[in-house]
Structure formats: structure tokens, C-alpha cells
Design a protein around this motif. Structure first.
Motif, mmCIF file in Angstrom:
data_model
loop_
_atom_site.group_PDB
_atom_site.id
_atom_site.type_symbol
_atom_site.label_atom_id
_atom_site.label_comp_id
_atom_site.label_asym_id
_atom_site.label_seq_id
_atom_site.Cartn_x
_atom_site.Cartn_y
_atom_site.Cartn_z
ATOM 1 N N ALA A 66 0.821 -1.204 0.000
ATOM 2 C CA ALA A 66 0.000 0.000 0.000
ATOM 3 C C ALA A 66 0.860 1.262 0.000
ATOM 4 O O ALA A 66 0.526 2.247 -0.671
ATOM 5 C CB ALA A 66 -0.934 -0.006 1.211
ATOM 6 N N LEU A 67 1.967 1.245 0.714
ATOM 7 C CA LEU A 67 2.868 2.399 0.720
ATOM 8 C C LEU A 67 3.521 2.601 -0.643
ATOM 9 O O LEU A 67 3.655 3.732 -1.130
ATOM 10 C CB LEU A 67 3.934 2.220 1.804
ATOM 11 C CG LEU A 67 3.462 2.501 3.234
ATOM 12 C CD1 LEU A 67 4.396 1.854 4.253
ATOM 13 C CD2 LEU A 67 3.355 3.995 3.483
ATOM 14 N N HIS A 68 3.917 1.501 -1.282
ATOM 15 C CA HIS A 68 4.511 1.600 -2.617
ATOM 16 C C HIS A 68 3.515 2.158 -3.624
ATOM 17 O O HIS A 68 3.890 2.910 -4.542
ATOM 18 C CB HIS A 68 5.002 0.227 -3.077
ATOM 19 C CG HIS A 68 6.258 -0.211 -2.400
ATOM 20 N ND1 HIS A 68 6.807 -1.467 -2.584
ATOM 21 C CD2 HIS A 68 7.100 0.435 -1.545
ATOM 22 C CE1 HIS A 68 7.926 -1.564 -1.871
ATOM 23 N NE2 HIS A 68 8.110 -0.444 -1.229
ATOM 24 N N GLN A 69 2.236 1.810 -3.473
ATOM 25 C CA GLN A 69 1.207 2.285 -4.406
ATOM 26 C C GLN A 69 1.148 3.809 -4.477
ATOM 27 O O GLN A 69 0.825 4.372 -5.519
ATOM 28 C CB GLN A 69 -0.173 1.770 -3.981
ATOM 29 C CG GLN A 69 -0.418 0.294 -4.271
ATOM 30 C CD GLN A 69 -1.779 -0.132 -3.757
ATOM 31 O OE1 GLN A 69 -2.680 0.690 -3.575
ATOM 32 N NE2 GLN A 69 -1.952 -1.426 -3.527
ATOM 33 N N ILE A 70 1.438 4.462 -3.369
ATOM 34 C CA ILE A 70 1.282 5.922 -3.335
ATOM 35 C C ILE A 70 2.629 6.646 -3.281
ATOM 36 O O ILE A 70 2.708 7.808 -2.888
ATOM 37 C CB ILE A 70 0.389 6.360 -2.165
ATOM 38 C CG1 ILE A 70 0.897 5.809 -0.839
ATOM 39 C CG2 ILE A 70 -1.045 5.918 -2.406
ATOM 40 C CD1 ILE A 70 0.067 6.264 0.360
ATOM 41 N N GLY A 71 3.697 5.950 -3.681
ATOM 42 C CA GLY A 71 4.963 6.628 -3.921
ATOM 43 C C GLY A 71 5.992 6.588 -2.821
ATOM 44 O O GLY A 71 7.067 7.187 -2.951
ATOM 45 N N PHE A 72 5.711 5.891 -1.718
ATOM 46 C CA PHE A 72 6.701 5.787 -0.651
ATOM 47 C C PHE A 72 7.596 4.568 -0.892
ATOM 48 O O PHE A 72 7.132 3.532 -1.353
ATOM 49 C CB PHE A 72 6.015 5.665 0.712
ATOM 50 C CG PHE A 72 5.270 6.913 1.109
ATOM 51 C CD1 PHE A 72 5.945 8.016 1.611
ATOM 52 C CD2 PHE A 72 3.891 6.979 0.976
ATOM 53 C CE1 PHE A 72 5.255 9.168 1.979
ATOM 54 C CE2 PHE A 72 3.191 8.119 1.339
ATOM 55 C CZ PHE A 72 3.880 9.222 1.841
ATOM 56 N N ILE A 73 8.876 4.708 -0.559
ATOM 57 C CA ILE A 73 9.864 3.677 -0.857
ATOM 58 C C ILE A 73 10.462 3.153 0.441
ATOM 59 O O ILE A 73 10.861 3.935 1.320
ATOM 60 C CB ILE A 73 10.979 4.246 -1.759
ATOM 61 C CG1 ILE A 73 10.377 4.814 -3.049
ATOM 62 C CG2 ILE A 73 12.022 3.169 -2.074
ATOM 63 C CD1 ILE A 73 11.368 5.587 -3.898
ATOM 64 N N GLU A 74 10.521 1.822 0.537
ATOM 65 C CA GLU A 74 11.071 1.191 1.729
ATOM 66 C C GLU A 74 12.534 1.570 1.917
ATOM 67 O O GLU A 74 13.311 1.634 0.959
ATOM 68 C CB GLU A 74 10.934 -0.338 1.626
ATOM 69 C CG GLU A 74 11.355 -1.079 2.877
ATOM 70 C CD GLU A 74 11.137 -2.578 2.770
ATOM 71 O OE1 GLU A 74 11.591 -3.298 3.683
ATOM 72 O OE2 GLU A 74 10.535 -3.031 1.764
ATOM 73 N N ASN A 75 12.914 1.880 3.150
ATOM 74 C CA ASN A 75 14.253 2.293 3.563
ATOM 75 C C ASN A 75 14.654 3.664 3.029
ATOM 76 O O ASN A 75 15.783 4.122 3.261
ATOM 77 C CB ASN A 75 15.305 1.248 3.165
ATOM 78 C CG ASN A 75 15.079 -0.085 3.841
ATOM 79 O OD1 ASN A 75 14.620 -0.150 4.981
ATOM 80 N ND2 ASN A 75 15.355 -1.171 3.122
ATOM 81 N N VAL A 76 13.738 4.307 2.312
ATOM 82 C CA VAL A 76 13.934 5.700 1.891
ATOM 83 C C VAL A 76 12.963 6.594 2.651
ATOM 84 O O VAL A 76 13.334 7.669 3.149
ATOM 85 C CB VAL A 76 13.720 5.857 0.374
ATOM 86 C CG1 VAL A 76 13.780 7.335 -0.035
ATOM 87 C CG2 VAL A 76 14.760 5.063 -0.394
ATOM 88 N N ASP A 77 11.690 6.147 2.758
ATOM 89 C CA ASP A 77 10.658 6.923 3.448
ATOM 90 C C ASP A 77 10.137 6.232 4.706
ATOM 91 O O ASP A 77 9.488 6.863 5.538
ATOM 92 C CB ASP A 77 9.470 7.173 2.508
ATOM 93 C CG ASP A 77 9.888 7.838 1.218
ATOM 94 O OD1 ASP A 77 10.468 8.936 1.297
ATOM 95 O OD2 ASP A 77 9.655 7.260 0.134
ATOM 96 N N PHE A 78 10.351 4.960 4.822
ATOM 97 C CA PHE A 78 9.870 4.192 5.973
ATOM 98 C C PHE A 78 10.716 2.932 6.118
ATOM 99 O O PHE A 78 11.466 2.560 5.211
ATOM 100 C CB PHE A 78 8.385 3.824 5.800
ATOM 101 C CG PHE A 78 8.131 2.845 4.678
ATOM 102 C CD1 PHE A 78 8.074 1.473 4.926
ATOM 103 C CD2 PHE A 78 7.956 3.282 3.372
ATOM 104 C CE1 PHE A 78 7.861 0.569 3.895
ATOM 105 C CE2 PHE A 78 7.730 2.390 2.334
ATOM 106 C CZ PHE A 78 7.682 1.021 2.598
ATOM 107 N N VAL A 79 10.545 2.257 7.254
ATOM 108 C CA VAL A 79 11.238 0.995 7.522
ATOM 109 C C VAL A 79 10.177 -0.022 7.929
ATOM 110 O O VAL A 79 9.216 0.308 8.627
ATOM 111 C CB VAL A 79 12.262 1.157 8.663
ATOM 112 C CG1 VAL A 79 12.949 -0.177 8.965
ATOM 113 C CG2 VAL A 79 13.293 2.224 8.309
#
Length: 464
Positions: free
Chosen positions: A334-347
Motif C-alpha cells: 500500500a505504501l509503494h502504491q502511493i509513492g513511498f519507498i522502503e528504507n527511503v521513506d519508511f522501515v
């Protein structure tokens, strides 16, 4: 443009919760006039059944005279035939499911060509909705949660708390009762437990049907939405207690309601966590923003109904406050769907061991943590504010660009009923004393009045 806002309430005093208030305020910016109805003041919760002692006919007449152009509902609340019959056929219906539509009773889920549906999830979540209810995909608008950036923003204060979690302790009593009813039936019991375990890894949309297919004879004992609630709440609270207890060695704070359930679950799983639990709930968005701004890390443990396709509000609120979002793996899609990237914007974390390891790493590494929170903050600020989300949704729903500057905000009229609101213990005692003192007189001389007094007392939980 006139807007009618319909939503239920789960607050004890019968008012809208902070998020509903914020949505109502944002929606009202696009209307010349706005009326809001707290629907469970007039209808039984999650139903189309009218509370007979409330003056629902007057509400219907007020809405007929109001003649709204847009009807905006939260979770399909209040869209009952008595209401829709008096609304113009040219009106546009918008429903935003901020909870899973699977937990809405079937009798409320009736859609027409006038309906626009905002869903917080995509892919299988949307596909299932369209297939089940016959709504075309061009009537679906992807509208995940967003944050009120006027409240949630970096306050540049010292972060004295290692981490925090704010969330509900969901009751698993219904699951316990259901399992207990078949405890002595080995076959029935094993089916129920098997479906629960399979549901943890694969979000089953129609649990009653699956239970029937597996040979569970009591599949009709609950409605579709109740089965969903029973399984989802059991899985959700199990996860929350298990994950959050992993962090017992750190300075974390846990907030949520209800108190007795948090105390019960924590005392069983790890009683040392009772010192981490805060026994006074967060009451305002401002208080929540203050907590997030004092915390270095914010934990996100999803309700199971959001697994793999949706996100809770806390995700956006945390990132808006520059607090590191440490979230379970099922939220990554769900986070990837709206443009957030793992280890860049969240963990994210996969299990208890992974959660503890990453929490400790980012707690000690200020530079790595600051880099991630800065990236997330900019994305939330530019793309995921509540104002942006509402403006995009309204524009797509109407098929034209709608800008808040085109309208002047007017006063919002909220329609509720004083009979619904809980009264103080002092007022209850006075009411009870009055009824006891005059009951014989009213019963004999004014039986109709006595019946009103009696019913009101029951609704206020004075009489049993």
C-alpha cells in the motif's frame, strides 16, 4: 452547491470523532451550504432501522427542503430509502469507506448509477468490491487516508521518547464465545481454528462462505460482516500485543482504548508492559501531534482488514511530524502504491526479532533516521494532506476541477438528538429519582407519558 454529510459516530458523547470533524470541515469548503447528520442518533448503528423515539421524519423533511447537490457519506452511513426517496435524482452520492466495506451490513450496500465510491485500497480490494456489488471501476476513486497538516507538522522539540504506539485494543470476546460454543465438537472446532490461521496470511473476503465450504454447520450463526469482525479483531489484537511486547526494554509509550482490554491483554502476555501503557487516552489531534513530535519512532501495527491494500491514518500523521515510521511488512504494498519507498521513506519489520533489531538500530543512528523522516515528510506535505485528498476526490467525482477558492465557507449545521447523548451520573440519579417518585401517578394518569419516560430511561441506561 449544497452538501449533505452523513456519518455515524463511535464517540461516547455521540459527537463526531476528530477525523470525521476534519473531513466535514474540508468537505464544507466546497459547498455554499453544508448540513451534517450524525446518523446513529436517528438510526441504529450499522443498520437502516429507525430509532422510533427519535424524530427522524423531521430530519427527512429538513433534507427534502435543503435539496442537496452532493450527499457525502462515511462508510455508507444513513443512506436509507426514507432519505434517498426525497433527494433529487440529479444529486451525486459519494461514499468514502474509511473502514472496510466488508464490515458494513449488506442491507446498506446498495449502489446506483449515481454513486461514486472512494476506497482506501486497490487491486484485489477494489476488484472484490466491484464484483460483489456491481459497481463499475470507473465509479471507483482510490482515496487513501491523509493527514491534517495544519495539526500534524514538525514542532522541533526534543524527542525524549524512544517510540510510541497509539491504537485500539480490539475485543476478541466474540471469537472466544464462538469457539467456546463448539469446543466439544472436534470437527467444528478444528474448522474454525483452521480458517482463522489461513485468514492471517490470506485476507478472505467472505468468511461465512468459506466456513460453509469447509463443512462448518454453524456458518449462519453470524452475518457476513460479523464474521469479518470476529476474525479480523482476533487477528489484529493478537498481532498488536505480540509485536508491541517485543519492545519492553525500550522507553516506549502505548496509548489506546479501552483501558480494561489493554490491561487484560498485556497482563496475560507480558505484565511488565503495563508500565509502558498510558492509562489516559489521547483526546485531541493536537495532543496526538505533540506525542508524535516527542517520539523518535512510531510503530504501525495494522488492523487485519487493511492487510496488503490499505493504510491507517497514523502512517501519514507520523511522517508529517518527522517521526520514523516503523511498520509491519503487510503495509509495504500500500505504501509503494502511493509513492513511498522502503528504507527511503519508511522501515518495515517482518517478525518480532526483526522489529526489535530495527527499532534499536534506528534509535541509535540519528543520521540514518533523520534522512528517512525528511524524505517522508516532504512527500506527505506535497501529496498527502487532507486538503489535497479531498480536493482531488471531489474533482474526480464531479468530472471537473473544483478549487476551494471558488467557494466561501459557510456555517455547518450538525443535526443530532439530545436523547442519544450520554448524561452525567448526577443527572441519571436525578432522572431515576424522578421516575421512581412519580411512576405510579404517570402509569395511572398518563400512560403515554410514562412509556416515553420509561423508554428514555432505558436508552440512557438508567433502567434495565
Amino acid at each position: 452547491m449544497k452538501i449533505l454529510f452523513l456519518s455515524d459516530s463511535y464517540m461516547q458523547d455521540g459527537s463526531f470523532d476528530p477525523f470525521r470533524k476534519e473531513v466535514l470541515q474540508a468537505i464544507s469548503l466546497y459547498g455554499s451550504e453544508t448540513k451534517a447528520v450524525i446518523t446513529n442518533h436517528f438510526l441504529y448503528s450499522n443498520s437502516s432501522n429507525i430509532r422510533f423515539f427519535q424524530n427522524f421524519n423531521k430530519v427527512v423533511e429538513d433534507i427534502r427542503k435543503f435539496n442537496p447537490d452532493i450527499i457525502f457519506s462515511i462508510n455508507r452511513a444513513g443512506l436509507v430509502k426514507e432519505l434517498t426517496d426525497v433527494i433529487s435524482t440529479d444529486a451525486v452520492y459519494i461514499t468514502w469507506f474509511i473502514d472496510s466495506y466488508e464490515r458494513v451490513p449488506e442491507n446498506l450496500l446498495k449502489f446506483t448509477t449515481q454513486d461514486i465510491v472512494w476506497l482506501t485500497g486497490l487491486r484485489e480490494y477494489t476488484d472484490n468490491f466491484c464484483c460483489r456489488y456491481g459497481v463499475k471501476t470507473d465509479k471507483i476513486i482510490f482515496s487513501p487516508f491523509a493527514t491534517n497538516t495544519d495539526v500534524f507538522y514538525p514542532q522541533n522539540q526534543e524527542r525524549t521518547i524512544d517510540g510510541c504506539f497509539v491504537g485500539t485494543a480490539f475485543s476478541n470476546q466474540s471469537f472466544v464465545n464462538t469457539l467456546n460454543c463448539v469446543a466439544e465438537d472436534v470437527e467444528e472446532r478444528n474448522i474454525l481454528i483452521h480458517i482463522l490461521e489461513s485468514h492471517k496470511s490470506n485476507y478472505i473476503f467472505d468468511i461465512a462462505t468459506v466456513l460453509q465450504e469447509k463443512g462448518y454447520t454453524n456458518y449462519e450463526e453470524h452475518t457476513r460482516e460479523n464474521w469479518q469482525m470476529i476474525f479480523d479483531d482476533q487477528i489484529s489484537i493478537e498481532k498488536r500485543i505480540r509485536f508491541i511486547s517485543t519492545l519492553h526494554d525500550f522507553n516506549i509509550k502505548i496509548y489506546g482504548e479501552p483501558n480494561h482490554l489493554w490491561i487484560q491483554y498485556l497482563s496475560i502476555y507480558k505484565s511488565s508492559m503495563l508500565a509502558k501503557y498510558q492509562y489516559e487516552p489521547i483526546r485531541t489531534p493536537e495532543d496526538l501531534a505533540h506525542l508524535y513530535n516527542k517520539s523518535k519512532i512510531g510503530i504501525n501495527i495494522l488492523h487485519h482488514q487493511a492487510s496488503n491494500h490499505s493504510l491507517p491514518i497514523r502512517v501519514f500523521d507520523l511522517m508529517a511530524c518527522k517521526t520514523l515510521l516503523l511498520t509491519e511488512k503487510t503495509s509495504v504494498n500500500a505504501l509503494h502504491q502511493i509513492g513511498f519507498i522502503e528504507n527511503v521513506d519508511f522501515v518495515c519489520f517482518e517478525d518480532e526479532k526483526d522489529l526489535k533489531h530495527k527499532f534499536e538500530f534506528y534509535l541509535k543512528n540519528d543520521t540514518a533516521r533523520d534522512k528517512i523522516v525528511e524524505s517522508a515528510y516532504l512527500k506527505v506535505k506535497n501529496f498527502h494532506s487532507l486538503k489535497i485528498r479531498i480536493e482531488e476526490g471531489i474533482s474526480r467525482s464531479l468530472g471537473e476541477k473544483v478549487n476551494v477558492n471558488n467557494y466561501n465557507q459557510r456555517k455547518i449545521e450538525v443535526i443530532d438528538s439530545s436523547l442519544f447523548k450520554l448524561v452525567s451520573l448526577e443527572k441519571r440519579e436525578k432522572y431515576l429519582h424522578f421516575i421512581k417518585k412519580h411512576s405510579r401517578f404517570f402509569k395511572k394518569s398518563f400512560p403515554g407519558t410514562w412509556e416515553v419516560l420509561r423508554i428514555t430511561a432505558l436508552k440512557l441506561k438508567i433502567l434495565r
